[in-house]
Design a protein around this motif. Structure first.
Motif, PDB file in Angstrom:
ATOM      1  N   PRO A  52      11.904  12.973   5.624  1.00 40.68           N
ATOM      2  CA  PRO A  52      11.692  12.385   6.951  1.00 40.68           C
ATOM      3  C   PRO A  52      10.204  12.415   7.293  1.00 40.68           C
ATOM      4  CG  PRO A  52      12.624  14.584   7.143  1.00 40.68           C
ATOM      5  CD  PRO A  52      12.583  14.253   5.674  1.00 40.68           C
ATOM      6  N   VAL A  53       9.789  11.492   8.114  1.00 37.96           N
ATOM      7  CA  VAL A  53       8.385  11.448   8.535  1.00 37.96           C
ATOM      8  C   VAL A  53       8.096  12.697   9.363  1.00 37.96           C
ATOM      9  CG1 VAL A  53       6.692  10.176   9.897  1.00 37.96           C
ATOM     10  CG2 VAL A  53       8.344   8.937   8.501  1.00 37.96           C
ATOM     11  N   PRO A  54       7.013  13.409   9.052  1.00 38.79           N
ATOM     12  CA  PRO A  54       6.683  14.616   9.818  1.00 38.79           C
ATOM     13  C   PRO A  54       6.364  14.284  11.276  1.00 38.79           C
ATOM     14  CG  PRO A  54       5.256  14.386   7.882  1.00 38.79           C
ATOM     15  CD  PRO A  54       6.059  13.143   7.987  1.00 38.79           C
ATOM     16  N   SER A  55       6.621  15.227  12.136  1.00 39.49           N
ATOM     17  CA  SER A  55       6.327  15.050  13.551  1.00 39.49           C
ATOM     18  C   SER A  55       4.826  14.893  13.765  1.00 39.49           C
ATOM     19  CB  SER A  55       6.824  16.267  14.332  1.00 39.49           C
ATOM     20  OG  SER A  55       6.336  16.236  15.643  1.00 39.49           O
ATOM     21  N   LEU A  56       4.480  13.924  14.576  1.00 40.79           N
ATOM     22  CA  LEU A  56       3.078  13.738  14.952  1.00 40.79           C
ATOM     23  C   LEU A  56       2.566  14.928  15.744  1.00 40.79           C
ATOM     24  CD1 LEU A  56       2.478  10.121  16.273  1.00 40.79           C
ATOM     25  CD2 LEU A  56       0.961  11.429  14.830  1.00 40.79           C
ATOM     26  N   ARG A  57       3.423  15.473  16.582  1.00 42.92           N
ATOM     27  CA  ARG A  57       3.020  16.584  17.447  1.00 42.92           C
ATOM     28  C   ARG A  57       2.704  17.835  16.643  1.00 42.92           C
ATOM     29  NH1 ARG A  57       5.973  17.501  22.685  1.00 42.92           N
ATOM     30  NH2 ARG A  57       3.866  18.024  23.301  1.00 42.92           N
ATOM     31  N   ALA A  58       3.246  17.944  15.456  1.00 42.68           N
ATOM     32  CA  ALA A  58       2.928  19.087  14.597  1.00 42.68           C
ATOM     33  C   ALA A  58       1.474  19.009  14.119  1.00 42.68           C
ATOM     34  CB  ALA A  58       3.873  19.126  13.411  1.00 42.68           C
ATOM     35  N   THR A 116      -0.354  12.601  -6.652  1.00 40.10           N
ATOM     36  CA  THR A 116      -0.023  11.481  -7.548  1.00 40.10           C
ATOM     37  C   THR A 116       0.705  10.394  -6.763  1.00 40.10           C
ATOM     38  OG1 THR A 116       2.154  12.327  -8.191  1.00 40.10           O
ATOM     39  CG2 THR A 116       0.244  13.074  -9.506  1.00 40.10           C
ATOM     40  N   MET A 117       0.652   9.180  -7.269  1.00 44.73           N
ATOM     41  CA  MET A 117       1.346   8.068  -6.642  1.00 44.73           C
ATOM     42  C   MET A 117       2.860   8.311  -6.677  1.00 44.73           C
ATOM     43  SD  MET A 117       1.304   3.939  -7.344  1.00 44.73           S
ATOM     44  CE  MET A 117      -0.360   3.985  -7.870  1.00 44.73           C
ATOM     45  N   ALA A 118       3.361   8.843  -7.785  1.00 43.71           N
ATOM     46  CA  ALA A 118       4.797   9.105  -7.903  1.00 43.71           C
ATOM     47  C   ALA A 118       5.263  10.102  -6.844  1.00 43.71           C
ATOM     48  CB  ALA A 118       5.125   9.620  -9.296  1.00 43.71           C
ATOM     49  N   ALA A 119       4.481  11.145  -6.610  1.00 43.58           N
ATOM     50  CA  ALA A 119       4.844  12.143  -5.601  1.00 43.58           C
ATOM     51  C   ALA A 119       4.808  11.534  -4.200  1.00 43.58           C
ATOM     52  CB  ALA A 119       3.913  13.341  -5.687  1.00 43.58           C
ATOM     53  N   LEU A 120       3.845  10.692  -3.951  1.00 46.33           N
ATOM     54  CA  LEU A 120       3.739  10.028  -2.653  1.00 46.33           C
ATOM     55  C   LEU A 120       4.924   9.092  -2.426  1.00 46.33           C
ATOM     56  CD1 LEU A 120       2.003   9.698  -0.126  1.00 46.33           C
ATOM     57  CD2 LEU A 120       0.735   7.915  -1.319  1.00 46.33           C
ATOM     58  N   LEU A 121       5.274   8.326  -3.424  1.00 43.84           N
ATOM     59  CA  LEU A 121       6.433   7.432  -3.325  1.00 43.84           C
ATOM     60  C   LEU A 121       7.703   8.234  -3.083  1.00 43.84           C
ATOM     61  CD1 LEU A 121       5.576   4.909  -6.172  1.00 43.84           C
ATOM     62  CD2 LEU A 121       5.561   4.447  -3.711  1.00 43.84           C
ATOM     63  N   SER A 122       7.831   9.359  -3.772  1.00 45.20           N
ATOM     64  CA  SER A 122       8.999  10.220  -3.602  1.00 45.20           C
ATOM     65  C   SER A 122       9.103  10.735  -2.172  1.00 45.20           C
ATOM     66  CB  SER A 122       8.916  11.387  -4.592  1.00 45.20           C
ATOM     67  OG  SER A 122       9.978  12.270  -4.390  1.00 45.20           O
ATOM     68  N   GLN A 123       7.992  11.109  -1.587  1.00 43.74           N
ATOM     69  CA  GLN A 123       8.008  11.590  -0.210  1.00 43.74           C
ATOM     70  C   GLN A 123       8.496  10.507   0.747  1.00 43.74           C
ATOM     71  OE1 GLN A 123       4.022  12.986   0.481  1.00 43.74           O
ATOM     72  NE2 GLN A 123       4.424  14.979  -0.435  1.00 43.74           N
ATOM     73  N   HIS A 124       7.996   9.291   0.571  1.00 37.96           N
ATOM     74  CA  HIS A 124       8.437   8.189   1.432  1.00 37.96           C
ATOM     75  C   HIS A 124       9.928   7.933   1.270  1.00 37.96           C
ATOM     76  CE1 HIS A 124       4.912   6.548   3.470  1.00 37.96           C
ATOM     77  NE2 HIS A 124       4.216   6.811   2.384  1.00 37.96           N
ATOM     78  N   THR A 182       0.853  -1.175   0.000  1.00 35.92           N
ATOM     79  CA  THR A 182       0.000   0.000   0.000  1.00 35.92           C
ATOM     80  C   THR A 182       0.892   1.227   0.000  1.00 35.92           C
ATOM     81  OG1 THR A 182      -1.681  -1.204   1.226  1.00 35.92           O
ATOM     82  CG2 THR A 182      -1.833   1.196   1.254  1.00 35.92           C
ATOM     83  N   VAL A 183       0.747   2.055  -0.994  1.00 32.53           N
ATOM     84  CA  VAL A 183       1.634   3.197  -1.200  1.00 32.53           C
ATOM     85  C   VAL A 183       1.676   4.116   0.025  1.00 32.53           C
ATOM     86  CG1 VAL A 183       2.080   5.201  -2.666  1.00 32.53           C
ATOM     87  CG2 VAL A 183       1.281   3.076  -3.674  1.00 32.53           C
ATOM     88  N   LEU A 184       0.575   4.259   0.734  1.00 28.62           N
ATOM     89  CA  LEU A 184       0.545   5.147   1.895  1.00 28.62           C
ATOM     90  C   LEU A 184       1.507   4.716   2.994  1.00 28.62           C
ATOM     91  CD1 LEU A 184      -3.288   5.810   2.318  1.00 28.62           C
ATOM     92  CD2 LEU A 184      -1.541   7.432   1.562  1.00 28.62           C
ATOM     93  N   TYR A 185       1.901   3.445   3.007  1.00 30.18           N
ATOM     94  CA  TYR A 185       2.696   2.924   4.117  1.00 30.18           C
ATOM     95  C   TYR A 185       4.016   2.290   3.672  1.00 30.18           C
ATOM     96  CZ  TYR A 185      -2.053   3.332   5.873  1.00 30.18           C
ATOM     97  OH  TYR A 185      -3.312   3.796   6.173  1.00 30.18           O
ATOM     98  N   MET A 186       4.446   2.530   2.452  1.00 31.07           N
ATOM     99  CA  MET A 186       5.650   1.882   1.931  1.00 31.07           C
ATOM    100  C   MET A 186       6.928   2.448   2.526  1.00 31.07           C
ATOM    101  SD  MET A 186       5.305   1.032  -2.042  1.00 31.07           S
ATOM    102  CE  MET A 186       4.307  -0.328  -2.553  1.00 31.07           C
ATOM    103  N   ALA A 208      -2.804  10.405  14.119  1.00 31.10           N
ATOM    104  CA  ALA A 208      -2.957  11.747  13.537  1.00 31.10           C
ATOM    105  C   ALA A 208      -4.275  11.907  12.787  1.00 31.10           C
ATOM    106  CB  ALA A 208      -1.793  12.042  12.591  1.00 31.10           C
ATOM    107  N   GLY A 209      -4.882  10.778  12.424  1.00 27.02           N
ATOM    108  CA  GLY A 209      -6.111  10.851  11.641  1.00 27.02           C
ATOM    109  C   GLY A 209      -5.857  11.034  10.156  1.00 27.02           C
ATOM    110  N   GLU A 210      -4.595  10.973   9.767  1.00 23.22           N
ATOM    111  CA  GLU A 210      -4.212  11.077   8.360  1.00 23.22           C
ATOM    112  C   GLU A 210      -2.846  10.412   8.199  1.00 23.22           C
ATOM    113  OE1 GLU A 210      -2.787  15.161   7.174  1.00 23.22           O
ATOM    114  OE2 GLU A 210      -3.762  15.657   9.072  1.00 23.22           O
ATOM    115  N   PRO A 211      -2.524   9.955   6.997  1.00 19.09           N
ATOM    116  CA  PRO A 211      -1.230   9.295   6.792  1.00 19.09           C
ATOM    117  C   PRO A 211      -0.079  10.291   6.924  1.00 19.09           C
ATOM    118  CG  PRO A 211      -2.371   9.565   4.703  1.00 19.09           C
ATOM    119  CD  PRO A 211      -3.317  10.009   5.775  1.00 19.09           C
ATOM    120  N   PRO A 212       1.141   9.799   7.104  1.00 20.11           N
ATOM    121  CA  PRO A 212       2.266  10.714   7.273  1.00 20.11           C
ATOM    122  C   PRO A 212       2.531  11.587   6.043  1.00 20.11           C
ATOM    123  CG  PRO A 212       3.024   8.418   7.261  1.00 20.11           C
ATOM    124  CD  PRO A 212       1.536   8.408   7.249  1.00 20.11           C
ATOM    125  N   PHE A 213       2.254  11.066   4.869  1.00 19.31           N
ATOM    126  CA  PHE A 213       2.465  11.824   3.635  1.00 19.31           C
ATOM    127  C   PHE A 213       1.195  11.813   2.800  1.00 19.31           C
ATOM    128  CE2 PHE A 213       6.709  10.034   4.630  1.00 19.31           C
ATOM    129  CZ  PHE A 213       7.377  11.225   4.851  1.00 19.31           C
TER     130      PHE A 213
END
Length: 78
Positions: free
Chosen positions: A57-63, A45-53, A4-8, A36-41
């Motif tokens: 770095p994973v964004p701070s949850l506290r933010a 597009t799928m390509a942009a999401l993959l690039s972020q992963h 699943t792209v959201l968690y790769m 957080a109620g939403e994925p880290p990234f």
């Protein structure tokens, strides 16, 4: 590329061998989403999401959720 792209994990995105650490990353991403109620990234597009992963770095949850304790944020980041 199965998953699943959201968690790769970054190594999975870049086509490197996967290991148990890949599953730990995915578990952390799922925990982040639950807390957080939403994925880290997020991306349009799928390509942009993959690039972020792969590159960011994973964004701070506290933010995103001030009520998440520092220790939980550190655990999920790890």
């Amino acid at each position: 590329m199965p998953g699943t792209v959201l968690y790769m994990a970054p190594e999975q995105v870049s086509g490197q061998p996967v290991s148990a650490a890949t599953d730990v990353y995915a578990l952390g991403a799922v925990a982040y989403h639950c807390l957080a109620g939403e994925p880290p990234f997020r991306a349009n597009t799928m390509a942009a999401l993959l690039s972020q992963h792969a590159l960011q770095p994973v964004p701070s949850l506290r933010a995103r959720r001030a009520d998440v304790s520092e220790i939980v944020d550190q655990l999920v980041q790890r």
